[in-house]
Scaffold this active site. Structure first.
Site, PDB file in Angstrom:
ATOM      1  N   GLU A 172       0.710  -1.126   0.090  1.00  0.00           N
ATOM      2  CA  GLU A 172      -0.125   0.188   0.085  1.00  0.00           C
ATOM      3  C   GLU A 172       0.864   1.326  -0.106  1.00  0.00           C
ATOM      4  O   GLU A 172       0.900   1.958   0.806  1.00  0.00           O
ATOM      5  CB  GLU A 172      -0.966  -0.008   1.326  1.00  0.00           C
ATOM      6  CG  GLU A 172      -1.961  -1.189   1.229  1.00  0.00           C
ATOM      7  CD  GLU A 172      -2.924  -0.928   2.369  1.00  0.00           C
ATOM      8  OE1 GLU A 172      -2.765  -0.126   3.227  1.00  0.00           O
ATOM      9  OE2 GLU A 172      -3.936  -1.711   2.377  1.00  0.00           O
ATOM     10  N   GLU A 214      -5.319  -8.624   1.371  1.00  0.00           N
ATOM     11  CA  GLU A 214      -5.958  -8.105   2.599  1.00  0.00           C
ATOM     12  C   GLU A 214      -7.506  -8.158   2.439  1.00  0.00           C
ATOM     13  O   GLU A 214      -7.771  -7.391   1.389  1.00  0.00           O
ATOM     14  CB  GLU A 214      -5.328  -6.990   3.146  1.00  0.00           C
ATOM     15  CG  GLU A 214      -3.881  -7.123   3.698  1.00  0.00           C
ATOM     16  CD  GLU A 214      -3.621  -5.874   4.270  1.00  0.00           C
ATOM     17  OE1 GLU A 214      -4.200  -4.812   4.795  1.00  0.00           O
ATOM     18  OE2 GLU A 214      -2.444  -5.640   4.252  1.00  0.00           O
TER      19      GLU A 214
HETATM   20  C1  BGC Z   1      -2.853  -2.312   6.034  1.00  0.00           C
HETATM   21  C2  BGC Z   1      -2.887  -2.942   7.478  1.00  0.00           C
HETATM   22  C3  BGC Z   1      -3.956  -2.570   8.254  1.00  0.00           C
HETATM   23  C4  BGC Z   1      -5.320  -2.481   7.742  1.00  0.00           C
HETATM   24  C5  BGC Z   1      -6.492  -2.055   8.432  1.00  0.00           C
HETATM   25  C6  BGC Z   1      -4.367  -2.050   5.610  1.00  0.00           C
HETATM   26  O1  BGC Z   1      -4.330  -0.575   4.981  1.00  0.00           O
HETATM   27  O2  BGC Z   1      -2.112  -2.895   5.176  1.00  0.00           O
HETATM   28  O3  BGC Z   1      -1.624  -2.934   8.092  1.00  0.00           O
HETATM   29  O4  BGC Z   1      -3.882  -2.939   9.610  1.00  0.00           O
HETATM   30  O5  BGC Z   1      -5.324  -1.957   6.345  1.00  0.00           O
HETATM   31  O6  BGC Z   1      -6.507  -0.737   8.833  1.00  0.00           O
END
Ligand code: BGC
Length: 441
Positions: A165, A348
């Site tokens: 990111e 994610e």
């Molecule tokens: C990030 C994580 C973060 C998650 C929730 C993503 O932007 O890669 O490190 O914990 O979002 O905020």
């Protein structure tokens, strides 16, 4: 939706990041990173720090066992740059490398495919002191760090993700100051940080590829559809500009070697001849982090005159983020329709909720189960419509240190009691485990 069976080779698992779970910040020669400095300056909302976090540095065997018991086959973790180079450059730290040796060996013994991410935000403070991502000082050190990690681990780690990111680092770390290093440099600071991370990524990819064949090289982007709050011309224009900043600098850079037309003038002060070619790279796999779409409106007082609009959505997570799973479908299809349908995976996806803990320590997180189920439906839809999606990794395996929110927001499918460090799988863990084991939603 009727039941859906995922392709046989679809991979399942979880993602984590070193700084959010490892703790042991002073162990074995690790150097300070920008998040240590940010926390020491009192910038973490609940006053907590990542000093212990989940103590994964010592308890990783337990966490590997959680992956195995879930029936997951893939685990994306990040390597802490300041564990390998305390000041970001110089001589590599043997003890830091040895930790990832142990972790990787443990994963392989457990039958889990290790996927390493090289930069999940823990920039060595010494490099920030040289200008960080505002200039070119980090590019060479990042490429060398990538080379050293691959030289050590690529006999066992086949999947390498460069950045996590870059847009969030640029916007919140350098533009608005809510993340480390806490700079408030505005539009120019954001665009510089994006561009220099792009360059570092290109250099790291080439450094690894020069010494290794047959690896899967990729990167991870936080991609969110940018919608206009209304049909008004200035809201539509704001959404387009925000899309260029949030999504396209990273995507067009690596995929096409171009800078979005809307930003060419603004970036001309620091883009040098040859940069576009150095950024473009035919990666093998794209990680997509998706949480929610961005709804934008014209706001003359905001950066890029883009303000956050009202998404008109009653369903929200404990972060306040709207739950709009169709945004994930839209985003996956964007890769198919606009970038030649490259191999992608959800690197994610997940949600923070205000988990209630039962007397026996269990957590019946039905809202998180529903969130994951709805987003998996979007993935299934995209697969049906021809998108080249290869896998799904939930964020996150464990409750962890949620950056500026500290320990107050829980994204885990496993609860971590921060007093005892006991891990307790939640209902969402059982749900995802059942989908992973059966391959059916
Ligand atoms: C990030 C994580 C973060 C998650 C929730 C993503 O932007 O890669 O490190 O914990 O979002 O905020």
């Amino acid at each position: 939706m009727a039941s859906f069976t995922f392709p046989r080779d679809f991979f399942w698992g979880a993602s984590t990041a070193a700084y959010q779970i490892e703790g042991a910040l002073e162990a074995d020669g690790r150097g300070p990173c920008v998040w240590d400095t940010f926390a020491a300056a009192g910038r973490i909302m609940d006053g907590s720090s990542a000093a212990v976090a989940c103590d994964h540095y010592h308890r990783w065997p337990e966490d590997v066992a959680l992956l195995t018991q879930a029936g997951f086959d893939t685990y994306r973790f990040s390597i802490a740059w300041p564990r390998i180079f305390a000041t970001g450059e110089g001589r590599p730290n043997e003890k830091g490398l040895a930790f990832y040796d142990r972790l990787v060996d443990g994963l392989l013994e457990a039958g889990i495919r290790p996927m390493a991410c090289l930069f999940h935000w823990d920039l060595p403070q010494a490099l920030e002191d040289k200008g960080g991502w505002q200039g070119r000082a980090c590019i060479g050190p990042f490429a060398e760090y990538a080379r050293v990690c691959a030289a050590r681990l690529a006999d066992r780690v086949k999947d390498w993700m460069m950045l996590n990111e870059p847009n969030i680092v640029a916007i919140f770390g350098y533009g608005q100051g809510a993340h480390a290093p806490g700079s408030t440099l505005g539009e120019d600071g954001i665009l510089r940080a994006l561009h220099h991370q792009n360059l570092a990524q290109g250099a790291a990819l080439r450094a690894i590829a020069a010494e290794h064949r047959r690896l899967t090289l990729g990167t991870v982007v936080n991609i969110q559809p940018c919608r206009a709050e209304s049909d008004k011309r200035e809201d539509v224009a704001a959404a387009a500009l925000w899309d260029a900043v949030w999504n396209r600098v990273a995507l067009d850079g690596i995929m096409r070697g171009t800078i979005p037309g809307l930003l060419i003038d603004r970036m001309s002060g620091f883009v040098q001849p040859g940069d576009e070619q150095a950024i473009r790279y035919p990666i093998d796999l794209f990680g997509i982090n998706y949480y929610s779409p961005n709804t934008m409106k014209h706001d003359p007082g905001a950066q890029f005159e883009c303000g956050w609009g009202d998404p008109r959505c009653d369903r929200r997570t404990f972060m306040g983020w709207p739950v709009q799973p169709e945004g994930l479908y839209q985003q996956l299809m964007d890769f198919k329709d606009n970038y030649g349908n490259p191999a992608v995976f959800v690197s994610e996806n997940g949600a923070a909720y205000d988990d209630k803990v039962e007397a026996d320590g269990s957590v019946r997180d039905s809202d998180r189960v529903q969130y994951i189920r709805d987003h998996l439906e979007s993935v299934a839809r995209a697969l049906k419509d021809g998108c080249n999606v290869k896998g799904y990794l939930v964020w996150s395996l464990l409750d962890n240190f949620e950056w500026a929110y500290g320990l107050s927001k829980r994204f885990g499918i496993v609860r971590v009691d921060y007093d005892t460090l006991k891990r307790t799988p939640k209902d969402s863990y059982r749900f995802l485990s059942q989908v992973a084991k059966s391959g059916t939603l």
